[in-house]
Design a protein around this motif. Structure first.
Motif, mmCIF file in Angstrom:
data_model
loop_
_atom_site.group_PDB
_atom_site.id
_atom_site.type_symbol
_atom_site.label_atom_id
_atom_site.label_comp_id
_atom_site.label_asym_id
_atom_site.label_seq_id
_atom_site.Cartn_x
_atom_site.Cartn_y
_atom_site.Cartn_z
ATOM 1 N N VAL A 162 -3.167 0.204 3.455
ATOM 2 C CA VAL A 162 -2.863 -0.870 2.510
ATOM 3 C C VAL A 162 -4.140 -1.414 1.884
ATOM 4 O O VAL A 162 -4.159 -1.808 0.719
ATOM 5 N N GLN A 168 -3.003 0.484 -5.218
ATOM 6 C CA GLN A 168 -2.592 -0.372 -4.104
ATOM 7 C C GLN A 168 -1.195 -0.960 -4.272
ATOM 8 O O GLN A 168 -0.456 -1.112 -3.289
ATOM 9 N N GLU A 169 -0.806 -1.287 -5.494
ATOM 10 C CA GLU A 169 0.534 -1.854 -5.701
ATOM 11 C C GLU A 169 1.610 -0.874 -5.263
ATOM 12 O O GLU A 169 2.618 -1.263 -4.655
ATOM 13 N N LEU A 172 1.633 -0.752 -1.419
ATOM 14 C CA LEU A 172 2.305 -1.931 -0.888
ATOM 15 C C LEU A 172 3.825 -1.803 -1.017
ATOM 16 O O LEU A 172 4.575 -2.149 -0.093
ATOM 17 N N ASP A 191 -4.248 -5.486 7.533
ATOM 18 C CA ASP A 191 -3.262 -5.707 6.471
ATOM 19 C C ASP A 191 -2.098 -4.729 6.616
ATOM 20 O O ASP A 191 -0.936 -5.076 6.369
ATOM 21 N N THR A 192 -2.383 -3.485 7.006
ATOM 22 C CA THR A 192 -1.318 -2.497 7.184
ATOM 23 C C THR A 192 -0.436 -2.855 8.372
ATOM 24 O O THR A 192 0.792 -2.700 8.323
ATOM 25 N N SER A 409 -6.832 -8.585 2.251
ATOM 26 C CA SER A 409 -6.051 -9.445 1.358
ATOM 27 C C SER A 409 -6.549 -10.880 1.374
ATOM 28 O O SER A 409 -6.421 -11.600 0.379
ATOM 29 N N ARG A 416 -4.990 -9.103 -3.418
ATOM 30 C CA ARG A 416 -5.239 -7.742 -3.888
ATOM 31 C C ARG A 416 -6.735 -7.458 -3.851
ATOM 32 O O ARG A 416 -7.560 -8.362 -3.904
#
Length: 445
Positions: A162, A168-169, A172, A191-192, A409, A416
């Motif tokens: 992530v 990245q969008e 996600l 984050d993942t 993040s 982002r």
């Protein structure tokens, strides 16, 4: 960013045209020199300097310095391949010592990754007949688009996709699927891991045995754990051995104990195994002075330096050494780079740095956009956007914006990172990522 190929080809053209090319070496020890010469012909120093945004005098003085220096070594690192023509750029850089006559002397030639100095075998022969291979740079597309069959389970280890993968969008969106069963095997809550259905605790290097080739050097190192595993954490080799048994793919003779795996990996290299046992570190050809094209030679069928490998030429969409134009547009005029810094290793240790990280802009670029140091800004392109503040100064070149690699993040205002702006297009060779092809605009928020 992404203009290394024209610069390298211009250096080749200069070597050939100025008489500095080692024609005798090329005739005896190389193949494909004429093709390389032809591909370099369009790239004068003037044209390459203009394309790369370099001062012509600087490029010319470098070309002359390299031509006359002996010994001269090219240190080709990681980064230049992360663009549309990156594979060809690496090939062109690694061809310079042959054309310039820099082999055959101590301290001459080139250095890249030296992991190939060790002939390490897998602890067990790989099994055949497994399913799809998916390019990690396109995990977002795979999670969102593959349907024959779709991906239903993801097991993440030694990675934080992530935070680290391009587009990245899309990544996600893939991990946010309610029907995706996600297991994250890690030491910290990345984050993942926040997308995981199950989080499994992994050991750190202090808690498990580890065999590692050096990063760029030639050392091979082995370390035993110095503490017991904390809590329920387990090493990779134990978890995957357990999974292999439960999935019915464990075979008789497969190994899972560290000592047995190291013995298998170093089969036939008794001296290295003894050095690791005694010192924890081993070196190939200990005590020898390795000189390229004297002690070691190309492992090509004819033993020559191949300056235009036909296989690579076929794999490259436009042919080897073909430059793909800069993707900068009027709408997105700034090249975004995301280099490593001293704060993290990729995204590792990101949990220790919770401060907001700004985007670095050159003073002139900031002034043209009405942006002052510390202003809130929006960095955006067709892939996504990052909200943060501006760090204005002279540390980056005009036309370049910088957001460091390895952010989490919590380091930006909208969660982002630079990878929200990085394309998931692929380089011309090897299916590599094109992080350095990100082009953006920045506006005051």
């Amino acid at each position: 960013p992404g203009t290394d190929l024209p610069v390298a080809l211009a250096l080749h053209r200069h070597l050939f045209e100025s008489g500095a090319a080692d024609e005798a070496f090329l005739a005896e020890h190389a193949a494909g020199a004429d093709v390389l010469r032809g591909r370099a012909e369009p790239w004068t120093l003037v044209r390459a300097a203009e394309e790369a945004g370099l001062e012509l005098d600087l490029l010319r003085s470098f070309a002359e310095l390299y031509a006359k220096s002996n010994p001269a070594v090219i240190r080709c690192g990681w980064g230049l391949e992360r663009s549309r023509s990156g594979g060809s750029a690496v090939c062109a850089v690694l061809a310079l010592p042959a054309v310039g006559g820099k082999f055959g002397v101590r301290g001459g030639g080139y250095t890249l990754s030296n992991g190939g100095a060790w002939d390490l075998k897998p602890a067990a022969p790989p099994q055949s007949g497994w399913g799809r291979a998916i390019n990690m740079n396109r995990v977002g597309r795979a999670l969102c688009e593959l349907d024959d069959p779709p991906i239903d389970v993801v097991f993440v280890y030694n990675a934080n996709p992530v935070a680290t993968l391009p587009n990245q969008e899309r990544v996600l969106a893939g991990f946010a699927r309610e029907d995706l069963f996600t297991v994250v095997f890690d030491q910290v809550m990345t984050d993942t891991a926040r997308f995981a259905d199950v989080v499994l605790p992994a050991t750190t290097f202090l808690e498990h045995s580890e065999l590692r080739k050096a990063y760029g050097a030639v050392a091979l190192q082995y370390a035993d754990p110095v503490i017991d595993p904390v809590g329920e954490s387990r090493p990779n080799y134990a978890v995957f051995a357990d999974l292999a048994r439960r999935l019915g793919v464990w075979r008789e003779g497969d190994r899972e104990e560290p000592e047995a795996m190291v013995d298998a990996i170093l089969a036939g290299q008794a001296n290295a195994r003894e050095a690791l046992r005694e010192h924890g570190v081993a070196f190939p050809k200990q005590g020898s002075s390795v000189i390229q094209l004297v002690d070691v030679h190309p492992q090509t069928p004819d033993g020559k330096v191949n300056l235009h490998p036909a296989e690579l030429d076929r794999q490259t969409p436009r042919g080897l050494y073909a430059y793909v134009e800069d993707p900068t547009t009027e709408e997105f005029p700034l090249a975004l780079i995301s280099p490593a810094t001293a704060r993290t290793v990729s995204s590792t240790f990101g949990q220790l740095h919770t401060e907001e990280i700004g985007v670095q802009l050159h003073t002139g670029d900031a002034a043209a956009r009405g942006i002052a140091d510390g202003d809130p800004v929006r960095v955006f392109n067709a892939y996504g956007e990052v909200h943060t503040h501006a760090d204005v100064g002279e540390e980056v070149r005009p036309g370049v914006a910088l957001l460091p690699k390895g952010l989490w993040s919590h380091n930006t205002r909208n969660g982002r990172t630079a990878n929200a702006l990085a394309p998931d297009t692929l380089a011309d060779l090897g299916g590599g990522a094109c992080f350095n092809d990100a082009r953006v605009e920045v506006e005051r928020a």
